[in-house]
Design an enzyme around this catalytic site. Structure first.
Site, PDB file in Angstrom:
ATOM      1  N   GLY A  17     100.701 -83.441  -0.841  1.00 21.75           N
ATOM      2  CA  GLY A  17     101.530 -82.281  -0.542  1.00 21.75           C
ATOM      3  C   GLY A  17     102.984 -82.453  -0.927  1.00 21.75           C
ATOM      4  O   GLY A  17     103.688 -81.465  -1.123  1.00 21.75           O
ATOM      5  N   MET A  18     103.451 -83.701  -1.003  1.00 22.09           N
ATOM      6  CA  MET A  18     104.872 -83.865  -1.302  1.00 22.09           C
ATOM      7  C   MET A  18     105.125 -84.700  -2.553  1.00 22.09           C
ATOM      8  O   MET A  18     106.255 -84.769  -3.027  1.00 22.09           O
ATOM      9  CB  MET A  18     105.592 -84.522  -0.117  1.00 22.09           C
ATOM     10  CG  MET A  18     105.219 -85.955   0.162  1.00 22.09           C
ATOM     11  SD  MET A  18     106.173 -86.628   1.541  1.00 22.09           S
ATOM     12  CE  MET A  18     105.562 -88.310   1.595  1.00 22.09           C
ATOM     13  N   ALA A  19     104.088 -85.355  -3.105  1.00 21.66           N
ATOM     14  CA  ALA A  19     104.323 -86.202  -4.266  1.00 21.66           C
ATOM     15  C   ALA A  19     103.025 -86.447  -5.006  1.00 21.66           C
ATOM     16  O   ALA A  19     101.931 -86.225  -4.494  1.00 21.66           O
ATOM     17  CB  ALA A  19     104.944 -87.527  -3.836  1.00 21.66           C
ATOM     18  N   THR A  20     103.192 -86.918  -6.256  1.00 27.57           N
ATOM     19  CA  THR A  20     102.070 -87.381  -7.057  1.00 27.57           C
ATOM     20  C   THR A  20     102.267 -88.869  -7.298  1.00 27.57           C
ATOM     21  O   THR A  20     103.380 -89.320  -7.600  1.00 27.57           O
ATOM     22  CB  THR A  20     102.002 -86.638  -8.401  1.00 27.57           C
ATOM     23  OG1 THR A  20     101.857 -85.235  -8.145  1.00 27.57           O
ATOM     24  CG2 THR A  20     100.821 -87.122  -9.229  1.00 27.57           C
ATOM     25  N   VAL A  21     101.184 -89.636  -7.148  1.00 27.24           N
ATOM     26  CA  VAL A  21     101.255 -91.084  -7.307  1.00 27.24           C
ATOM     27  C   VAL A  21     100.601 -91.473  -8.627  1.00 27.24           C
ATOM     28  O   VAL A  21      99.485 -91.030  -8.933  1.00 27.24           O
ATOM     29  CB  VAL A  21     100.556 -91.807  -6.137  1.00 27.24           C
ATOM     30  CG1 VAL A  21     100.724 -93.320  -6.284  1.00 27.24           C
ATOM     31  CG2 VAL A  21     101.125 -91.342  -4.813  1.00 27.24           C
ATOM     32  N   LYS A  27     105.743 -93.132  -7.362  1.00 28.47           N
ATOM     33  CA  LYS A  27     105.564 -91.933  -6.550  1.00 28.47           C
ATOM     34  C   LYS A  27     106.655 -90.938  -6.919  1.00 28.47           C
ATOM     35  O   LYS A  27     107.843 -91.190  -6.703  1.00 28.47           O
ATOM     36  CB  LYS A  27     105.626 -92.268  -5.062  1.00 28.47           C
ATOM     37  CG  LYS A  27     105.345 -91.053  -4.173  1.00 28.47           C
ATOM     38  CD  LYS A  27     104.986 -91.453  -2.755  1.00 28.47           C
ATOM     39  CE  LYS A  27     104.494 -90.268  -1.964  1.00 28.47           C
ATOM     40  NZ  LYS A  27     103.982 -90.625  -0.641  1.00 28.47           N
ATOM     41  N   ASP A  30     105.609 -90.763  10.527  1.00 33.08           N
ATOM     42  CA  ASP A  30     104.359 -90.140  10.066  1.00 33.08           C
ATOM     43  C   ASP A  30     103.245 -91.181   9.989  1.00 33.08           C
ATOM     44  O   ASP A  30     102.562 -91.312   8.974  1.00 33.08           O
ATOM     45  CB  ASP A  30     104.582 -89.482   8.705  1.00 33.08           C
ATOM     46  CG  ASP A  30     103.450 -88.500   8.348  1.00 33.08           C
ATOM     47  OD1 ASP A  30     102.743 -88.052   9.265  1.00 33.08           O
ATOM     48  OD2 ASP A  30     103.273 -88.219   7.152  1.00 33.08           O
TER      49      ASP A  30
END
Length: 660
Positions: free
Chosen positions: A32-36, A51, A145
């Site tokens: 949801g917040m990044a692509t690895v 990331k 988190d």
């Protein structure tokens, strides 16, 4: 490069060299917040995880600054249980992190594969996570988190916690931009739901929920909506694992309760305390249940064998969605309820065919029931919204602050925690309030405050004590500056003579160096006036003993010599080489001459010598010779001398010789 054709061209970053160093080889996961991505560090020749934050997060300058700040904070954590952050930067306007690439899976994949863990296995992962949190919390970094997706399980070594500090950067950016509060609802601490503020104990709460899930195979209240789950966290205690699995021992129930207490003040004080409880619980597990686990249906997870470095953020259920911040009106609240989704589902599933005459009454009846259900749900939603407004923003959301000033910090925090108020502590020195006592607060004690208020407590550290520096040998100005730099002041300055310390330098200080003094104290010093002057006394005519005494009484050193004197009696000072009345200094020498009296010489024996020979011998000895001739001194031979030979007389005396 010749091998670029082998890269996946559907992603513009695949094959690209980032920051002149990191060659992107493949995409690992997208969340949801990044692509690895997996990348090769061409400088150090090692694989790394890259990331890259999604573009919409980079639109805010505030977010980019927060992202960099949190990444720097995470990079300071060096621990075997924490995924290392190697580098950070920006590519195509998107922030990226370079992190340790872990060969293994994550805890979510293991849970999906196994359904649930044995008690020893769950406690082992809990220990690994708490060890990592202890290291991070000591550096002042809160995770915010903690969830199975963020716990990586290498093929060897301890479990590793990923994404330290990033939740804060993303949640703050999301809150300001979209009105959402990022957080995995299933694991979120009550204080975050109420105030969005997190601390170290918030991380411990999430660990407790994870322990519950590892043992039972599901999080508490798993079948309910995110909003309902958040409400449960705030208003209800987490159920005991033994409520689902009666064979779970009480020690495990107590451990989960200690980690998930709704009031942060009632939770474990820190990760170290939590680790002690885990160790005691592990030691108490009966052998017959050590290998037992909950019978939970297992899910097939393709990501379980992936090599990863970060949270893949792939979680199909609503429990890992961003939690919506409650709106300010009942209507908005109603539209956010799961019932709205259910209604849409019913309408979507309604047949589009025209009903026959025989079916019409049944359809109308169904529609009437549906409308009644919708009306009921809207009424419930409005009631819930009104109640929520009253308790979140209306009069019911305000609390009266307890008395703070003059009370012990722990007592004040306990009182604040009891009514659900969060607090921050700032220490300050106080000359009047003893250490550990609150000096004041913002807001003041007794004030009416909103329940989401974070109370700033100022607690006394006691008197500000300063270490006294060494100023001996320094000039007055330098000594004053040295004391001021140490937080102290120069006190009284006096003068004294010193044989060793040059004029103008400090001979001594009233308080020894290294002593601890209150910050408003002064240090007195003694400055050197140099060597002490002395006036040389008159010594001539004094006896040797008296002369020496008068010199030494002045702190001077007597340096006498001796000489014969025909005029000055033996033992008296003939003369002084250090002039009388002259100025010397303590410790200097004073030279003078003491009489040994007249010099005495032995008269040579000249009897029997010839006249001239006797003259030569006596005169050579320093005598004056007179003659007394007998019978005209015909034979020129000395018959006698006066004084006789061998007598001691003053040098220069007259010796009379008789010559025959």
């Amino acid at each position: 490069m010749s091998d670029e054709k082998t890269y996946d061209q559907t992603d513009p970053l695949i094959g690209r060299l980032i920051d002149q160093r990191y060659r992107v080889t493949r995409r690992l996961a997208r969340g949801g917040m990044a692509t690895v991505y997996v990348a090769q560090d061409e400088r150090l020749e090692r694989p790394v995880a890259l990331k890259v934050m999604h573009p919409h997060l980079a639109e805010s300058d505030d977010f980019v600054e927060r992202f960099h700040r949190e990444a720097r904070a995470a990079a300071r954590i060096v621990h075997p249980g924490v995924v290392s952050v190697f580098d950070q930067g920006v590519v195509s306007g998107q922030g990226f992190l370079v992190m340790e690439l872990i060969d293994g899976t994550n805890l979510r994949a293991l849970l999906n594969a196994q359904g649930a863990f044995t008690i020893p296995q769950a406690l082992r992962y809990t220990t690994d996570i708490l060890e990592a949190l202890r290291a991070a919390h000591r550096m002042g970094v809160i995770h915010r988190d903690i969830k199975p997706e963020n716990i990586l399980v290498p093929t060897d070594g301890p479990a590793k916690v990923a994404d330290f500090g990033l939740a804060r950067a993303v949640s703050e950016g999301s809150t300001s931009a979209t009105g959402n509060m990022l957080g995995t609802v299933a694991y979120i601490a009550p204080e975050i739901v109420l105030t969005t503020e997190a601390n170290a104990r918030s991380d411990l709460y999430s660990v407790g929920i994870m322990l519950y899930e590892m043992l039972t195979g599901a999080v508490p209240w798993a079948d309910e909506s995110p909003l309902q789950i958040a409400s449960h966290h705030v208003s209800e205690d987490v159920p005991s694992p033994s409520a689902t699995l009666p064979w779970i021992p009480r020690e495990i129930d107590d451990l989960v309760a200690a980690l998930t207490a709704r009031n942060p003040a009632n939770r474990c004080a820190d990760a170290s305390d939590a680790l002690d409880l885990v160790a005691r619980a592990a030691a108490s597990i009966p052998f017959d249940i050590a290998n037992r686990r909950a019978e939970v249906a297992r899910e097939d997870s393709r990501s379980g064998s992936e090599t990863t470095a970060l949270n893949t953020e792939v979680m199909p259920t609503q429990l890992t969605q961003a939690m919506p911040v409650p709106a300010a009106t009942a209507v908005t609240t109603a539209t956010a309820l799961p019932a709205a989704t259910a209604v849409t589902t019913v309408h979507t599933s309604t047949s589009t065919e025209t009903p026959s005459a025989g079916e019409l009454p049944a359809k109308m009846s169904t529609r009437a029931i549906l409308l009644a259900v919708i009306a009921f749900l809207l009424i419930v939603a409005a009631s819930f919204g009104g109640s929520w407004w009253w308790t979140e923003y209306g009069p019911g959301s305000y609390l009266t602050m307890p008395t703070t000033t003059g009370r012990d910090l722990a007592d004040v925090q306990a009182d604040l925690g009891a009514i659900g108020l969060a607090s921050s502590v700032e220490e300050e020195f106080s000359d009047d309030v003893q250490s550990g006592i609150v000096t004041h607060s913002d807001p003041d004690g007794g004030s009416s405050v909103h329940k989401s208020t974070n109370v700033q407590l100022y607690v006394s550290k006691g008197i500000d004590m300063k270490d006294v520096p060494n100023v001996v040998g320094k000039g007055q100005d330098e000594a004053s500056r040295t004391l001021a730099d140490a937080g102290l002041a120069l006190g009284a300055v006096t003068d004294a003579y010193s044989e060793e310390v040059p004029p103008g330098q400090v001979i001594s200080q009233s308080v020894a160096a290294g002593t601890s003094l209150a910050h408003d104290s002064t240090v007195d010093v003694v400055l050197s006036k140099g060597r002490e002057p002395r006036t040389v006394p008159t010594l001539t005519g004094k006896g040797a003993s008296a002369a020496k005494s008068s010199i030494e009484a002045l702190g001077l050193v007597a340096s006498p010599t001796e000489a014969y004197s025909d005029t000055v009696p033996e033992g008296q000072v003939i003369s002084q080489q250090t002039r009388e009345g002259s100025t010397v200094y303590r410790g200097d020498s004073v030279s003078y001459t003491v009489s040994k009296g007249p010099e005495m010489v032995t008269v040579p024996d000249v009897v029997g010598l010839q006249r001239q020979e006797a003259h030569d011998k006596l005169e050579g000895a320093g005598f004056t010779v007179q003659e007394d001739l007998i019978l005209g001194g015909f034979f020129n031979t000395v018959r006698s001398s006066d004084p006789a030979g061998g007598s001691k007389v003053k040098k220069g005396s007259t010796v009379t010789i008789s010559i025959v």
